[in-house]
Design an enzyme around this catalytic site. Structure first.
Site, PDB file in Angstrom:
ATOM      1  N   LYS A   1     128.218  37.832  97.278  1.00 54.59           N
ATOM      2  CA  LYS A   1     127.445  36.585  97.394  1.00 54.59           C
ATOM      3  C   LYS A   1     128.382  35.375  97.478  1.00 54.59           C
ATOM      4  O   LYS A   1     128.207  34.508  98.325  1.00 54.59           O
ATOM      5  CB  LYS A   1     126.508  36.417  96.183  1.00 54.59           C
ATOM      6  CG  LYS A   1     125.506  37.541  96.009  1.00 54.59           C
ATOM      7  CD  LYS A   1     124.528  37.268  94.857  1.00 54.59           C
ATOM      8  CE  LYS A   1     125.189  37.222  93.482  1.00 54.59           C
ATOM      9  NZ  LYS A   1     125.733  38.527  93.024  1.00 54.59           N
TER      10      LYS A   1
ATOM     11  N   ARG B   1     118.134  34.562  88.478  1.00 51.25           N
ATOM     12  CA  ARG B   1     118.485  35.903  88.014  1.00 51.25           C
ATOM     13  C   ARG B   1     117.385  36.535  87.170  1.00 51.25           C
ATOM     14  O   ARG B   1     117.551  37.664  86.723  1.00 51.25           O
ATOM     15  CB  ARG B   1     119.745  35.819  87.180  1.00 51.25           C
ATOM     16  CG  ARG B   1     120.988  36.434  87.839  1.00 51.25           C
ATOM     17  CD  ARG B   1     122.113  36.228  86.889  1.00 51.25           C
ATOM     18  NE  ARG B   1     123.318  36.910  87.076  1.00 51.25           N
ATOM     19  CZ  ARG B   1     124.409  36.431  87.700  1.00 51.25           C
ATOM     20  NH1 ARG B   1     124.374  35.301  88.340  1.00 51.25           N
ATOM     21  NH2 ARG B   1     125.522  37.117  87.672  1.00 51.25           N
TER      22      ARG B   1
ATOM     23  N   ARG C   1     139.301  42.872  91.754  1.00 44.60           N
ATOM     24  CA  ARG C   1     139.430  41.581  92.446  1.00 44.60           C
ATOM     25  C   ARG C   1     140.234  40.553  91.640  1.00 44.60           C
ATOM     26  O   ARG C   1     140.240  40.561  90.417  1.00 44.60           O
ATOM     27  CB  ARG C   1     138.055  41.042  92.849  1.00 44.60           C
ATOM     28  CG  ARG C   1     137.172  40.609  91.719  1.00 44.60           C
ATOM     29  CD  ARG C   1     135.757  40.302  92.229  1.00 44.60           C
ATOM     30  NE  ARG C   1     134.927  39.795  91.156  1.00 44.60           N
ATOM     31  CZ  ARG C   1     133.646  39.446  91.279  1.00 44.60           C
ATOM     32  NH1 ARG C   1     133.043  39.563  92.453  1.00 44.60           N
ATOM     33  NH2 ARG C   1     132.975  38.988  90.250  1.00 44.60           N
TER      34      ARG C   1
ATOM     35  N   ARG D   1     138.957  37.201  86.513  1.00 49.97           N
ATOM     36  CA  ARG D   1     137.882  36.795  85.606  1.00 49.97           C
ATOM     37  C   ARG D   1     137.866  37.709  84.394  1.00 49.97           C
ATOM     38  O   ARG D   1     137.996  38.924  84.533  1.00 49.97           O
ATOM     39  CB  ARG D   1     136.534  36.885  86.331  1.00 49.97           C
ATOM     40  CG  ARG D   1     136.255  35.663  87.181  1.00 49.97           C
ATOM     41  CD  ARG D   1     135.052  35.830  88.049  1.00 49.97           C
ATOM     42  NE  ARG D   1     133.862  36.285  87.327  1.00 49.97           N
ATOM     43  CZ  ARG D   1     132.662  36.388  87.883  1.00 49.97           C
ATOM     44  NH1 ARG D   1     132.491  36.059  89.159  1.00 49.97           N
ATOM     45  NH2 ARG D   1     131.633  36.822  87.188  1.00 49.97           N
TER      46      ARG D   1
ATOM     47  N   ARG E   1     126.751  44.096  83.243  1.00 52.59           N
ATOM     48  CA  ARG E   1     126.228  43.140  84.232  1.00 52.59           C
ATOM     49  C   ARG E   1     125.307  43.857  85.220  1.00 52.59           C
ATOM     50  O   ARG E   1     124.276  43.308  85.625  1.00 52.59           O
ATOM     51  CB  ARG E   1     127.387  42.441  84.957  1.00 52.59           C
ATOM     52  CG  ARG E   1     128.091  41.423  84.055  1.00 52.59           C
ATOM     53  CD  ARG E   1     129.506  41.089  84.490  1.00 52.59           C
ATOM     54  NE  ARG E   1     129.578  40.445  85.778  1.00 52.59           N
ATOM     55  CZ  ARG E   1     130.700  40.326  86.487  1.00 52.59           C
ATOM     56  NH1 ARG E   1     131.838  40.813  86.020  1.00 52.59           N
ATOM     57  NH2 ARG E   1     130.684  39.720  87.639  1.00 52.59           N
TER      58      ARG E   1
HETATM   59  P1  AMP Z   1     128.492  35.378  88.285  1.00 53.57           P
HETATM   60  O1  AMP Z   1     129.686  34.508  88.560  1.00 53.57           O
HETATM   61  O2  AMP Z   1     127.318  35.035  89.138  1.00 53.57           O
HETATM   62  O3  AMP Z   1     128.841  36.850  88.322  1.00 53.57           O
HETATM   63  O4  AMP Z   1     128.040  35.057  86.777  1.00 53.57           O
HETATM   64  C1  AMP Z   1     128.886  35.327  85.675  1.00 53.57           C
HETATM   65  C2  AMP Z   1     128.097  35.331  84.378  1.00 53.57           C
HETATM   66  O5  AMP Z   1     127.504  34.040  84.165  1.00 53.57           O
HETATM   67  C3  AMP Z   1     126.920  36.300  84.330  1.00 53.57           C
HETATM   68  O6  AMP Z   1     127.319  37.613  83.943  1.00 53.57           O
HETATM   69  C4  AMP Z   1     126.024  35.634  83.268  1.00 53.57           C
HETATM   70  O7  AMP Z   1     126.513  35.850  81.965  1.00 53.57           O
HETATM   71  C5  AMP Z   1     126.208  34.157  83.590  1.00 53.57           C
HETATM   72  N1  AMP Z   1     125.222  33.683  84.598  1.00 53.57           N
HETATM   73  C6  AMP Z   1     125.487  33.216  85.855  1.00 53.57           C
HETATM   74  N2  AMP Z   1     124.370  32.850  86.489  1.00 53.57           N
HETATM   75  C7  AMP Z   1     123.351  33.094  85.619  1.00 53.57           C
HETATM   76  C8  AMP Z   1     121.921  32.954  85.682  1.00 53.57           C
HETATM   77  N3  AMP Z   1     121.325  32.484  86.792  1.00 53.57           N
HETATM   78  N4  AMP Z   1     121.194  33.312  84.585  1.00 53.57           N
HETATM   79  C9  AMP Z   1     121.791  33.775  83.473  1.00 53.57           C
HETATM   80  N5  AMP Z   1     123.109  33.954  83.347  1.00 53.57           N
HETATM   81  C10 AMP Z   1     123.892  33.620  84.406  1.00 53.57           C
END
Ligand code: AMP
Length: 214
Positions: free
Chosen positions: A13, A88, A127, A161, A172
């Site tokens: 994404k 989400r 990554r 990360r 996740r």
């Molecule tokens: P991402 O970078 O999208 O993989 O997000 C990393 C982490 O941020 C996720 O594993 C969640 O802990 C938190 N997070 C990001 N976006 C959301 C969302 N829309 N709702 C809840 N938690 C989020």
């Protein structure tokens, strides 16, 4: 054009959102990146989110909706936005419907990037990014041309990360299946969902994306 990019962690994404941002001048809104910035700055939101993110769980809906609401207000009247990593949960999708209606905005497409979970574990745990310019790399699939030197800017420092380890990735993915997958049905009911093959190469996924949004 206002888009949602939908798919599990590792589907691509963020990579595709950055490409669309460059090609069409629309803004990527990544809730993950917003939260990582809050954590880095040590804000109250960041302090609340940090442990949840490290363990692979979702941050509470009210926290996320507030952050996104602020950002969307700034996007109204511009070229459009790409939501990456939001909504989400179904309550987040419902809150987004209300936010958009209040700003007289609407979504044009929800693009689902379809992938196999098992492949996501390998993609995510390998990554890393250039600490200077943010260019993305992978231990197996995309190493820098010169070991230890960023192809894009010549930087020599790289970061990973802290949630990109196998235990957290599995959490996740579990959160994705339990809480995020139902969001697709919310948008299917609105006739907004388009699908692309996220197991294809990065350029091919971009081509399919351009075709479905074009
Ligand atoms: P991402 O970078 O999208 O993989 O997000 C990393 C982490 O941020 C996720 O594993 C969640 O802990 C938190 N997070 C990001 N976006 C959301 C969302 N829309 N709702 C809840 N938690 C989020």
């Amino acid at each position: 054009m206002n888009l949602v990019l939908f798919g599990p962690p590792g589907a691509g994404k963020g990579t595709q959102a950055k490409r669309l941002e460059e090609a069409h001048g629309i803004t990527q809104l990544s809730t993950g990146e917003m939260l990582r910035a809050e954590v880095a700055e040590g804000t109250p939101v960041g302090q609340r989110a940090d442990a949840l993110m490290k363990s692979g769980r979702l941050v509470p809906d009210d926290v996320i909706v507030e952050i996104v609401g602020d950002r969307l207000s700034r996007e109204a009247g511009r070229n459009g936005f790409i939501l990456d990593g939001f909504p989400r949960t179904v309550p987040q999708a419902e809150a987004l419907d209300r936010l958009l209606a209040s700003k007289r905005l609407k979504l044009d497409h929800v693009v689902s990037i379809e992938v196999d979970d098992e492949a996501m574990v390998e993609r995510i745990t390998g990554r890393f990014t250039c600490a200077n310019c943010g260019a993305g790399y992978h231990d197996t699939f995309q190493r820098p041309e010169v070991e230890g030197v960023c192809d894009a800017c010549g930087g020599t420092e790289f970061t990973r990360r802290s949630d990109d380890n196998e235990v957290t990735v599995r959490e996740r993915l579990a959160a994705y299946h339990a809480e995020t997958e139902p969001v697709l049905r919310h948008y299917e009911a609105q006739g907004l969902v388009r699908k692309v093959d996220g197991m294809a190469g990065i350029d091919e996924v971009t081509r399919q994306l351009e075709a479905v949004i074009g």
